[in-house]
Design an enzyme around this catalytic site. Sequence first.
Site, PDB file in Angstrom:
ATOM      1  N   ASP A  45      -7.791  -2.586  -4.643  1.00  0.00           N
ATOM      2  CA  ASP A  45      -7.422  -1.714  -5.762  1.00  0.00           C
ATOM      3  C   ASP A  45      -8.322  -1.937  -6.971  1.00  0.00           C
ATOM      4  OD1 ASP A  45      -5.370  -0.989  -4.102  1.00  0.00           O
ATOM      5  OD2 ASP A  45      -3.747  -1.570  -5.455  1.00  0.00           O
ATOM      6  N   ASP A  46      -8.329  -0.938  -7.859  1.00  0.00           N
ATOM      7  CA  ASP A  46      -8.818  -1.008  -9.245  1.00  0.00           C
ATOM      8  C   ASP A  46     -10.319  -0.798  -9.411  1.00  0.00           C
ATOM      9  OD1 ASP A  46      -6.203  -1.665  -9.581  1.00  0.00           O
ATOM     10  OD2 ASP A  46      -6.546  -3.700 -10.354  1.00  0.00           O
ATOM     11  N   HIS A 189      -7.905  -7.065  -4.731  1.00  0.00           N
ATOM     12  CA  HIS A 189      -8.521  -6.379  -5.865  1.00  0.00           C
ATOM     13  C   HIS A 189     -10.020  -6.690  -5.932  1.00  0.00           C
ATOM     14  CE1 HIS A 189      -4.230  -6.771  -6.784  1.00  0.00           C
ATOM     15  NE2 HIS A 189      -4.359  -5.662  -7.500  1.00  0.00           N
TER      16      HIS A 189
END
Length: 449
Positions: A45-46, A189
Amino acid sequence: MSNILLYLFYFFTFYAFLPGIISRLFGFRVFKRGLSESEISLTFDDGPDPKYTPRLLDLLKAHGVKATFFVVGKHAEAHPDIVERMHREGHSVGIHNYSHRANWIMRPKTVARHVRMTSEAIERITGEKPKFYRPPWGIMNLFDFASRSRMQIVLWSAMPGDWRVSGGAERIETRMTKRLKGGQVYLLHDCGNTFGADPEAPRNTIAALERFIPAAMQKGYAFVRVEELMQSTAKARTKAKREPGPIRKAIVSAWLLWERAFHTLFRLESAIPGDHKSFLFYRVTDYRGRTVPFAGGDALKSGDKIVELHMNNELLYEFGRKARSPVQLAIQLIRAMERTMPQLADSVLQRPDAASIKAVIGTSMVNRGVEQFGFTVVELPKGLFALATRLYLKALLSVIHPQGKDRLGERSEMLVPKMIALPASELARRYGDAAKEVAAAKSSPQAAT
């Protein structure tokens, strides 16, 4: 003031809190874990992050690992070359909102705009429209279930907590190893520039993966994209429906023993003499029931001699166990009838008492489409026999049908036992010539050899 507080309570309960609970606990409208013995998914993610994402991609490429990236829209627009590389190297690219904001604090229109802008950015870069969506922090609102219906919402089953630098790479690797099992979806992440995260945290994630990936591969695990894990899960569920468990096997075994005893007790004859695997069995008996009119003015009356049909439930069970869908099961039943009706006619018409037989009848829930074989479909009169027949046949259907009990709740108004009746004259007219061909084939010298 109290009314405002009550309104806010209801708002957050129904708009934010309940959807999150339902999706997390029951997996409603989301994918968070697969059914596989050896496949697992890494999701990130991100990102993309210009410092850490390329290093992560290098690591994945070195081990031949495919992953799924949920990118933030504005980060994707800032670093399109990295997103293009993700796609080019075979990874999946999904949506993580345009900016890393929780869906709870945004209006439905704002969330929809975030998703649309990120989707358009990904499509401009990769040439493909994204299929997967993961809301930031996994926080969902009421409208996510409906408005995201065109995309699959993906959550996770294992969260090593890699967004903080405390504990280092060893802690992340240990947590991932403890949760290592088939079907796992790991939340990781590749960017630390979001609220609550440490900017240098992805460094530890990459270091942990450098050890975790080869160790997991050595144990026989394969790293796949989310869509591949979803496909494996769908196949596993289909197989689980077709493969009976121990209780179901015991029920089926007992049922089939009863079927054989029934055949012996009522002296059923095979439509194919000597073949216990024939699709149809029958016995000649007297009809006891209300008058059934036939086309042309003839009718079946109480006391008339009939051929009472019985389907081979053991063969029906095999059809249902191997069928991949209800449609395939229906096709198998039609083909079995097409093969067996001439053989039934041959067996019946050669009987010494054939001239006294008025009709061929049966009672079944499998009565749709039998008109193509010449049968008339007749409603059973309400009463104890109809009720008992329905209960028996519904129990049988739950065992032999590929959807099992699920089929009983689907269009249940159609699951009604009915009598099917075929005049003996129509049996001879439709299948007499075919019966002669069957008889000729049996008596030919080639058949004898």
